[in-house]
Structure formats: C-alpha cells, structure tokens
Design an enzyme around this catalytic site. Structure first.
Site, short mmCIF file in Angstrom:
data_model
loop_
_atom_site.label_atom_id
_atom_site.label_comp_id
_atom_site.label_asym_id
_atom_site.label_seq_id
_atom_site.Cartn_x
_atom_site.Cartn_y
_atom_site.Cartn_z
N GLY A 194 71.70 20.08 12.15
CA GLY A 194 71.39 18.99 11.24
C GLY A 194 69.90 18.86 11.02
N ARG A 232 75.96 -7.16 5.56
CA ARG A 232 76.83 -6.43 4.63
C ARG A 232 78.31 -6.74 4.80
NH1 ARG A 232 73.52 -0.72 5.05
NH2 ARG A 232 71.80 -1.49 3.78
N GLU A 256 73.04 9.10 12.84
CA GLU A 256 74.32 8.48 12.49
C GLU A 256 75.48 9.11 13.25
OE1 GLU A 256 74.86 7.90 8.25
OE2 GLU A 256 76.94 7.28 8.51
C1 FAD Z 1 73.15 6.12 -0.62
C2 FAD Z 1 72.67 5.76 0.76
C3 FAD Z 1 71.55 4.95 0.91
C4 FAD Z 1 71.09 4.59 2.17
N1 FAD Z 1 69.99 3.78 2.27
C5 FAD Z 1 69.52 3.47 3.50
C6 FAD Z 1 68.36 2.65 3.65
O1 FAD Z 1 67.76 2.21 2.66
N2 FAD Z 1 67.92 2.37 4.89
C7 FAD Z 1 68.54 2.84 6.00
O2 FAD Z 1 68.07 2.58 7.09
N3 FAD Z 1 69.64 3.63 5.88
C8 FAD Z 1 70.14 3.95 4.67
N4 FAD Z 1 71.27 4.74 4.57
C9 FAD Z 1 71.85 5.34 5.79
C10 FAD Z 1 71.01 6.54 6.24
O3 FAD Z 1 70.54 7.23 5.11
C11 FAD Z 1 71.77 7.53 7.09
O4 FAD Z 1 72.49 6.87 8.07
C12 FAD Z 1 70.80 8.47 7.78
O5 FAD Z 1 69.94 9.05 6.85
C13 FAD Z 1 71.53 9.55 8.56
O6 FAD Z 1 70.59 10.49 9.03
P1 FAD Z 1 71.02 11.64 10.01
O7 FAD Z 1 69.77 12.40 10.31
O8 FAD Z 1 71.77 11.08 11.14
O9 FAD Z 1 72.05 12.55 9.19
P2 FAD Z 1 71.99 13.23 7.75
O10 FAD Z 1 70.76 12.93 7.01
O11 FAD Z 1 73.29 12.93 7.11
O12 FAD Z 1 71.92 14.75 8.07
C14 FAD Z 1 73.00 15.49 8.53
C15 FAD Z 1 72.57 16.91 8.70
O13 FAD Z 1 73.56 17.61 9.41
C16 FAD Z 1 73.87 18.81 8.78
N5 FAD Z 1 75.25 19.14 9.13
C17 FAD Z 1 76.33 18.32 9.13
N6 FAD Z 1 77.40 18.98 9.59
C18 FAD Z 1 77.00 20.23 9.88
C19 FAD Z 1 77.64 21.37 10.39
N7 FAD Z 1 78.94 21.37 10.74
N8 FAD Z 1 76.91 22.49 10.54
C20 FAD Z 1 75.59 22.52 10.23
N9 FAD Z 1 74.93 21.46 9.76
C21 FAD Z 1 75.63 20.33 9.60
C22 FAD Z 1 73.60 18.59 7.34
O14 FAD Z 1 73.34 19.81 6.70
C23 FAD Z 1 72.37 17.69 7.42
O15 FAD Z 1 71.22 18.49 7.54
C24 FAD Z 1 71.75 5.08 3.31
C25 FAD Z 1 72.86 5.90 3.17
C26 FAD Z 1 73.35 6.20 1.91
C27 FAD Z 1 74.62 6.98 1.79
#
Ligand code: FAD
Ligand code: SF4
Ligand code: FES
Lengths: 253, 661
Positions: free
Chosen positions: B42, B332, B448
C-alpha cells in the site's frame, strides 16, 4: 436535470499487449443515459462484451472523481474528450449527441508505451519525480509549521501548480510528446516556497535531465498542453521552469 | 481480555505512556538495519509515510500498490482536511481535547492509549507536511488557516482547498520517490498482494501478482506492513475508489490475523444521491461544506416546488432543530441517520425523494456583507452582496461546487445541493496491539486497514491524521520492538516450502476462478452483494434482517463460485480476474460483517440496531455488555469464526451518553 438516452457508435483501439500491434474495432451501443459518466458508458459496453463472450476493453481508472489521474482516454482526438477542464471520469454523456461516432484511443507517446487496449505505462513520470521532485527532509526534522510564514499569494500559486494530477494529458496533447507542463508544475510548486530553496537548482537540472532521458520530446511552445490539462495548469509554469533552468545551468558551471 | 489478545498498552499515566515507550523501546543499530527487509503493501498516506521513513532510517524496503503509480492510492481523493491539536486559533484546543473528542466521537469504543498517542503526534504531522512542501491554505499574514469539522467545537482542521488528501499524499509520495531514487525503496506498482507467507509462526513475506504479465511472485521480508486501506466497496456503491478492496486484509485474516469490529462502517451524510442503475460509484461532498451549508427539508410532505422557491419559514432545518449545540456540525453518524429519518418519513426532495438540501444561501449573504464592509461598499445592493459572497464560497469550496455541477448538471451557487448519505469509511479492520502488530507476529496493519483509533464512528479529518501518524511517527518506533529481536535472522530464500506452497495455493484460486466459465459477470455479483449489505447491514440493522442477509450471502457465495464468467487468460493483464478475486473476498467479509452486527446487541456510533434506540430515536449503547472490541478469528472451513473480546477500559474519560444537543 433532464435525462435522455443516446445511441452511439464507438471506435475503440484494441491491442493485446505491448508486443503486438493494435487496431480499431467498432461497437454500436444504445440506450446510454445522458446522466452517465463516460466511464460508466464504457462499463455498459464491457458488460455487454462479457455477456457476448468477448474480452472487455481494458482501461485505467480508480477514483472516478477527477483527482487520482489514472483515467486516460483520448476521445475524438482530444485527451479527456471534448470538455475543457475535466478528466475522462468526470466527462458526462450529456456532452455527446444522438447518433455520434466516438473514437477512443490510448495516450500516444513513445515514453508512454501501450500495455493493453487503452492502458499505457506512465512510470516515466515516477522516475522524473524520483530524480528530483521532492524536498529532502527526513521525518522528524521539521520545525513548528507556523515558524515559517509564507505569503498567501505565493502559497496559493504554489498550490495551483501542485494541483497537477500526473495524468499525462499534456504529453498526449503535444505534437512533440513533451512533458514540460508536468515537470514545470512540480518545479514551480517548490520554487515558490521557502522550503524548496536549498535544492532549487539541482532539482530543476535533475528533473529535466531525467525527462530527456525518458524520451519525451522538446517543448516548442504550442500551448496544446495547457489547453487540454484537466487541472488548469498554466503555461506560466513552463516560463518559470525555463527561467529556473537557465539560472541553474549558469550557476552550476 | 481474552487469553489470546494482548494489546500491549504500556504502563503508566496516559499522557506519559508514549513518551516513556519511545525512550525505552529497543533500537536497531544502523548496520543491522541495512540487513533487515520490510515489505510495505500500500502506498496511500499510511504506506508512503511508513515506507519513506523506514527507508530514511536505513531499512531495506519494498512497496507494493495495485495502481500504476504510488501517487494514485485512494488517499489522493480525500477532500476536506486533516486534524491536529495545534491550537493555532487560540480557541481552547489541546491534545487532551482532541483525544476526548475522538473517544466521544467514536462513541466510547476506541482504545484510550492509542487515541491519546494519535492526538500527541498530530501536531508533528503538520510540521512534517509543511516541511516537505505541502501547500496548505494560509491567511494573509502567512500563517496556516483552519476550519471546523463535525463533532468538535474548535477549529483544528488544516486543509488545502478541497484537495487536502491529494496534497498530503503527494508530499508523502515525493518523500517516497526520493528514497526510490536513492535505491533504498524498491517500488512494485501494478502488483497485487494475494497472500501472506508465514514461517514458524511469523509473517515472512507475501505472494503478489504482477498485474501486467499475470505472473505470481514471491517476496521475502523480516516484517510485513499492510497499509491497504478500507473495505467500503463491500457495499458496491461507496465513495471509495473503484479498486479499493479488502483482499490483503482478508487473506491475512485467513492466515491468523484477527478482524476487529468488522461491522463498524461509516455512512457519510453529504454525498451526491444515486441517479440511476448505471451508477458505478458515489461522490462525496466534503464535510467541510457543513461549515457554511445548512441542511434542511421542506416542512410540508411532497413539496413540489424547487428548493430556492421555498420560503424560509417553510423550511425545516432539522439538525439545528434537534441538536442546537452542534447544529449542522453534529458527527456523521448522527447527521446520516437524521437524513434517513426525514426521507423515510416522506420529506425527501428531488425525483427519487431520497435526498435533503444542503444550502449555502444564508452564508453567501453573510460573507458578501462582510466583504462589502471590508471594501467600504456601504450601500451595496443585494446582487452585489451575493456576488461578493459567491466569490468567498468559490475560494473555499470551488472544486467541490464544480464537481457537483459536473455530475448533476445543476449549479449549486444558485440552487441548494441535493445530498444523501453514502458508505464512506470503515472503522473496522485488522485488530492490532499498541505496536500496530496484528495477531500474526511480524505482520502489522496501518491506516484505514486497522481497527484502532476511531471506535464506532470516525470524526471528519481524522483518517488522514491517523494514516500519517501511523506511518511517520508510530511504526518507526514500534517496529523496533520486534525487529531488534530479528537481527540474526538471515533473509529467507523464497524457495522455502512455505513460499512455494503459498504461491501454489494462490495459483489454484486463480485457476479455479478462470475455469468456472459461468454466465454472469463479476459486477453482477458485486451489485447483488452491495444491495444485501446496504439494505440489511447499512444505516439501520436488525436481528431478523441480519440473519436473512447471512443466508443470502452464503447462497450468493455458492452461486458466485459456480457461475461467474471471467474472459481472457491468466498470464496477461486481466481486469475482470482482478475484480473477481476482490469480490470473492468481499462476499466472505460481508458475511462476517453481518455476524458481527448481529452479535452486537446495542447501538453505538455508525452501528444502529433498530431494536436498541431511545424514544427520540437516538442510539442506545450498552456499556455493561458491549464495551469491548470484537476481534474475530477465522477458523477455516466454510467461513467459520470465533469471537475474542478486548475489553475497553476507560481510566481517563468518564464514559457517558453521547449528546450533541
Ligand atoms: C472521497 C473521500 C474523501 C475523504 N476525505 C477525507 C478527509 O477530508 N479527511 C480525512 O481525514 N479523511 C478523509 N477520507 C478518508 C481517508 O482518505 C482514508 O481513510 C485514508 O486516505 C486511507 O489511507 P490509507 O493509507 O490507509 O489507504 P489508501 O490510501 O486507501 O491506500 C491503500 C493502498 O493499498 C494498496 N493496496 C490495497 N490492496 C492491495 C493489494 N492487495 N495489493 C497491493 N496493494 C494494495 C493500494 O494500491 C493503495 O496504494 C476520505 C475518503 C474518501 C473516500
Ligand atoms: S500538467 Fe495537467 S495534463 Fe499534465 S499531467 Fe498534470 S494535470 Fe495532467
Ligand atoms: S479515475 Fe481518477 S482521475 Fe479519473
């Protein structure tokens, strides 16, 4: 909102993989709601192709909100289609007419080889970033954020440059397949900020060198990139890049 | 707490735990770091920040993502902002207040020690991001600007227009690319992790599929970090990117990682309503809009007039009416349920009647008046004031207004937006201890993908904070506790039988999928799953519906494995095959979500069981019986699970009924 339906003819570039040659295939499609996005229209086509036992059209997409920069279709001779300032995923079918023939191709540039159908390899952009598109600050080294006031105008201008989504439409639009607008946007973002100053010269030299090595063409100021950029990245970024480059080259001798 | 769950919370006073931990945790010396390999799956905020920081520290890092570039991870789409307890606005904010708001916002279902740590490091995130060139919004004096988000009464949200996630991710991505350029990180884009590899009870690597060639690969790591995001797409329609999925977490779950609170899902109140069957995803209108947008429905049922034609006294600003203290800025879960209540009662608007208004006209006028005064326009007429006000709103939310217009063909500067709740975020995820380690030694979950900080409801602008906290400031310390004991372990050959076997298993699954040659597309099954989940395990749940859903999902799973149709072949780019693998895992997860929701006989946060509500329709929490994290163990076989409980102890906050009135 007034929903209508359209009957269309799609001419789509099909190519099995990087090694084989591609060609256009024609697909009639009907009952397309004007409220659909362009990609949802292709989803409908793909669902039909699967049902008919054919291979669906491969295309890149993820956020479908115009921000990840993954979608990349060249529609009727224009990257991201006929509407100004939107990505393919934000283009809606209400921008098309009943009975229209729509030609869909991948980005075409030697630095963006086609991987399958409409999917291209844009890893050259990542390599340009790895060459210098950063500020060298290890985690934990930062001072309090408000100890460094930055004028609102500079901050806003830097933000406008930073809004580039790395989609590559600028390259696809350019007859020389130049990546100048993409590189210029990143160089400008940092050149406008105090944090970007220490590496200002090396950054521009390294990024431009990598850009040339990747096989992107040179910029002849046609302005096609700005016209097709979905995020309104302006040509003034290229002017700044040129100034940065000249002064960096002079001082690095 | 059950025998098997040890949350490893350090001893000592809450406010000192993290400081003490940091100064006593075992370190790994630089020479040893060079020989230790870490796999990061990720490249979102959590993954990019973790990978770049660990590489800066000297570890050898490999990063995987399924998109074509690390920069496109779903974090890029976050709009509204990121919280931090900086108290730059001098409005009474503090680490404790952010901690308190987060625990209360999560309806007392999060772990105190983790949340306090999150609040403690929040300020550093802003410092780090600014230092790496993130252009946050600023005031004319050059200092950083803040705005409010739901569930708080201070202004602690930092933002970059409606593109905060983009700017933060590009900051973390540029640090990552710097390490790629230096050769300390090797990047594997267009790769999907299909399984983890455990050797002698420890996680030692992954199996990944190269999505361009279709080939399976084996990769060794002394430790593996899953930063793979949330699983909102189990509902088919959500605000998540199309590719967001649960596969990595689910595969780890089946190999020993417990799943925490799977049923805790966030339904976001302000999204563009569904327009038809063709819909492939839903678009969020950022919570920041609730700073200046007022939510209402007509006072009369089935009012046919246009929104802007309904006079003020015939509008019901139901959030302001029901929750005067927080008004439009309630959390929310509360806002979503209130919208559903109005629509179910017949007051909804738009053609589908499943929408409410989000209206900016009051604040356009207010801003316009302020601007007129600033510009010495003493006798400005209404039109001038509205024009000036629109400019202010445009600067704050321009890209969101454009997006709304693009999708709906309506101009939100002129008519109120129509909005409805949609699936947005998953508080549930892999269970982790204080070190962010799952129940599989050496396997961590960040961002997340883990369950840890948001309890039963996440506050706005806290996911970006958590992802970057985990990656920049937590894992770099906590991983030392494990890796300091691994320094003598040589890199294990990927010819080891555990790797061979895991690859064979992954290949078998892919082969099976390709050979079903059924009659229905992957999307067909995904849509059906989504419908079951939304209706029975969405904004309101009850025991009868959940039991039905479990039976329906089981039947759907059987049908999927008999009748799915995947064109193309194995050894090439095959997008339908990718989707099929993800949907197969979503189906199994959906069942567990319903089991978890059925087990939790209370309403809390985003989990609303209709049987457990007050007379006013508010959530009825049961702290005596359910103040625990439900951590589910996969028992193999036909998707069977065992429940383990981590009891939540509140030593620093008085646990109380949550009120925003
Ligand atoms: C439209 C929207 C708006 C939002 N706005 C806000 C906001 O204003 N403020 C806030 O705090 N939060 C906000 N959120 C929530 C927040 O964006 C996310 O919870 C957060 O960005 C998640 O980050 P992450 O690094 O955990 O995962 P992600 O950014 O989802 O990254 C997941 C990564 O894992 C990789 N991956 C997944 N499965 C695999 C696999 N099997 N093999 C290889 N790679 C894989 C993907 O390629 C990606 O690189 C928002 C969410 C959405 C949907
Ligand atoms: S400059 Fe514009 S067209 Fe080019 S990559 Fe960036 S957003 Fe796309
Ligand atoms: S799919 Fe993300 S920009 Fe189009």
């Amino acid at each position: 909102m007034s929903e209508k339906t359209l009957n269309l003819t799609l001419k789509i570039w099909r190519q099995k993989n990087k090694e084989t040659r591609g060609s256009f295939e024609t697909y009639p499609i009907s009952g397309i709601s004007t409220d659909m996005s362009f990609l949802e229209m292709v989803d409908v086509l793909n669902e039909k192709l699967i049902t008919d036992g054919k291979e669906p059209v491969a295309f890149d997409h993820d956020c479908r909100e115009g921000i990840c920069g993954m979608c990349s279709m060249y529609i009727n001779g224009r990257p991201h289609g006929p509407k100004h300032g939107v990505t393919t995923c934000q283009l809606h079918m209400r921008s098309f007419k009943e009975g229209e023939t729509i030609v869909i191709e991948p980005w075409r540039a030697s630095a963006f080889p086609v991987l399958k159908d409409l999917v291209v390899d844009r890893s050259s952009f990542d390599r340009i970033m790895a060459a210098g598109g950063f500020i060298s600050v290890n985690t934990g080294n930062a001072q309090d954020a408000n100890s460094l006031p930055i004028g609102k105008d500079d901050a806003d201008e830097s933000f406008s440059s930073a809004a580039c989504i790395g989609c590559g439409a600028c390259v696809a639009a350019c007859k020389n397949a130049s990546a100048m607008l993409f590189v210029a946007a990143k160089v400008s973002q940092y050149a406008l900020l105090p944090q970007g100053q220490p590496e200002r010269s090396t950054r521009v030299l390294k990024m431009v060198a990598q850009m040339e090595q990747e096989g992107f063409g040179s910029c002849t100021n046609t302005g096609a990139c700005e016209a097709e950029c979905p995020k309104g990245i302006s040509l003034s970024n290229i002017a700044r890049l040129n100034r940065e480059y000249i002064s960096a080259s002079a001082s690095s001798k | 707490m059950s025998q098997v769950l040890d949350s490893k919370i350090p001893e000592g006073a809450l406010a000192e735990k993290w400081t003490k931990y940091k100064s006593s945790v075992a370190l790994v010396n630089p020479a040893n770091k060079r020989n230790l390999e870490i796999i990061v799956v990720g490249s979102g905020l959590a993954g990019s920040s973790a990978a770049s920081t660990l590489a800066e520290m000297g570890y050898k890092v490999k990063v995987f993502c399924f998109q074509d570039s690390a920069r496109r991870a779903h974090s890029i789409a976050a709009q509204g902002g990121i919280n931090a307890a900086k108290n730059y606005q001098n409005d009474g904010d503090s680490v404790y207040r952010l901690f308190y708001d987060t625990i209360k916002g999560g309806d007392y279902r999060a772990r105190e020690a983790n949340v306090h740590r999150l609040a403690e490091v929040s300020g550093n995130i802003i410092d780090q991001s600014v230092a790496s060139g993130v252009p946050f919004a600023r005031e004319y004096g050059g200092l950083l600007s803040n705005r409010s988000f739901g569930g708080t009464q201070v202004q602690r949200t930092f933002y970059a227009a409606g593109q905060t996630g983009q700017q933060l991710l590009l900051g973390a991505y540029s640090s990552l690319q710097r390490q790629v350029g230096m050769g300390t990180v090797k990047m594997y884009a267009r790769h999907e992790m299909l399984d983890i590899v455990n050797i002698d009870g420890k996680c030692r690597g992954i199996i990944a599929r190269d999505l361009v060639t279709g080939k399976l690969e084996r990769h060794f790591g002394h430790a593996v970090l899953l930063c793979t995001g949330g699983y909102g797409n189990v509902f088919y329609l959500s605000t998540n990117a199309m590719g967001s999925n649960v596969t990595a977490a689910w595969k780890a779950h089946k190999k020993g990682a417990f799943f925490g609170n799977p049923c805790f899902t966030q339904i976001h109140p302000t999204c563009i309503p569904v327009s038809g069957d063709h819909q492939s995803k839903l678009t969020l209108m950022s919570e920041s809009l609730r700073n200046d947008g007022r939510i209402w429905t007509p006072k009369a049922k089935d009012d046919k007039r246009k929104g802007n034609e309904i006079p003020e006294e015939e509008r019901d600003y139901y959030l302001e009416r029901r929750y005067p203290a927080f008004g439009n800025l309630v959390p929310r879960d509360v806002a979503s349920r209130a919208a559903k209540e109005r629509c179910d009662a017949g007051y909804g608007v738009g053609t589908s009647k499943m929408a409410v208004y989000l209206d900016f006209s009051t604040n356009i006028k207010r801003y316009g008046t302020v601007e007129a005064t600033k510009n010495n326009l003493t006798n400005a007429d209404e039109a001038t004031i509205i024009k000036l006000g629109k400019e202010v709103v445009k600067e704050k939310y321009g890209n969101l207004f454009d997006m709304y217009k693009q999708i709906t063909d309506e101009n939100p500067y002129e008519v109120p937006m129509r909005i409805y709740p949609a699936v947005h975020y998953t508080m549930g995820g892999l269970w982790v201890d204080y070190n962010l380690m799952t129940t599989v030694p050496g396997l961590y979950a960040l961002g997340e993908a883990n369950f840890s900080d948001h309890g039963a409801n996440r506050l706005g602008a806290s996911a970006l904070m958590q992802g970057l906290a985990d990656g920049y400031f937590v894992i770099p310390y906590t991983i030392g506790a494990y890796l300091s004991k691994e320094i003598s372990v040589k890199a294990i050959s990927t010819e080891h039988e555990a790797f061979v076997e895991a690859e064979q298993k992954a290949a078998e699954v892919l082969n099976t999928l390709m050979n079903i040659k059924g009659t229905k597309s992957v999307d067909h099954f995904h849509k059906r799953l989504g419908k079951i989940m939304w209706e029975q395990c969405g904004m309101a749940r009850n025991a009868i519906g959940l039991k039905e859903a479990i039976a329906e999902i089981r039947a759907l799973r059987a049908e999927f494995w008999k009748d799915v149709k995947i064109p193309g072949t194995l050894n090439e780019m095959n997008l339908e095959l990718e989707k099929a693998g993800r949907v197969a895992d979503f189906i199994e997860l959906g069942e567990l979500m319903c089991i978890d929701a059925l087990n939790r006989n209370e309403s809390c946060g985003g989990h609303f069981r209709e049987e457990y509500q007050t007379e006013e329709g508010e959530a009825n929490r049961d702290d005596v019986n359910y103040a625990y994290v439900a951590a589910w163990e996969h028992k193999g076989g036909d998707n069977t699970f065992e429940l383990h409980k981590e009891n939540l102890v509140y030593e620093n906050i008085k646990i109380a009924a949550r009120s925003y009135k």
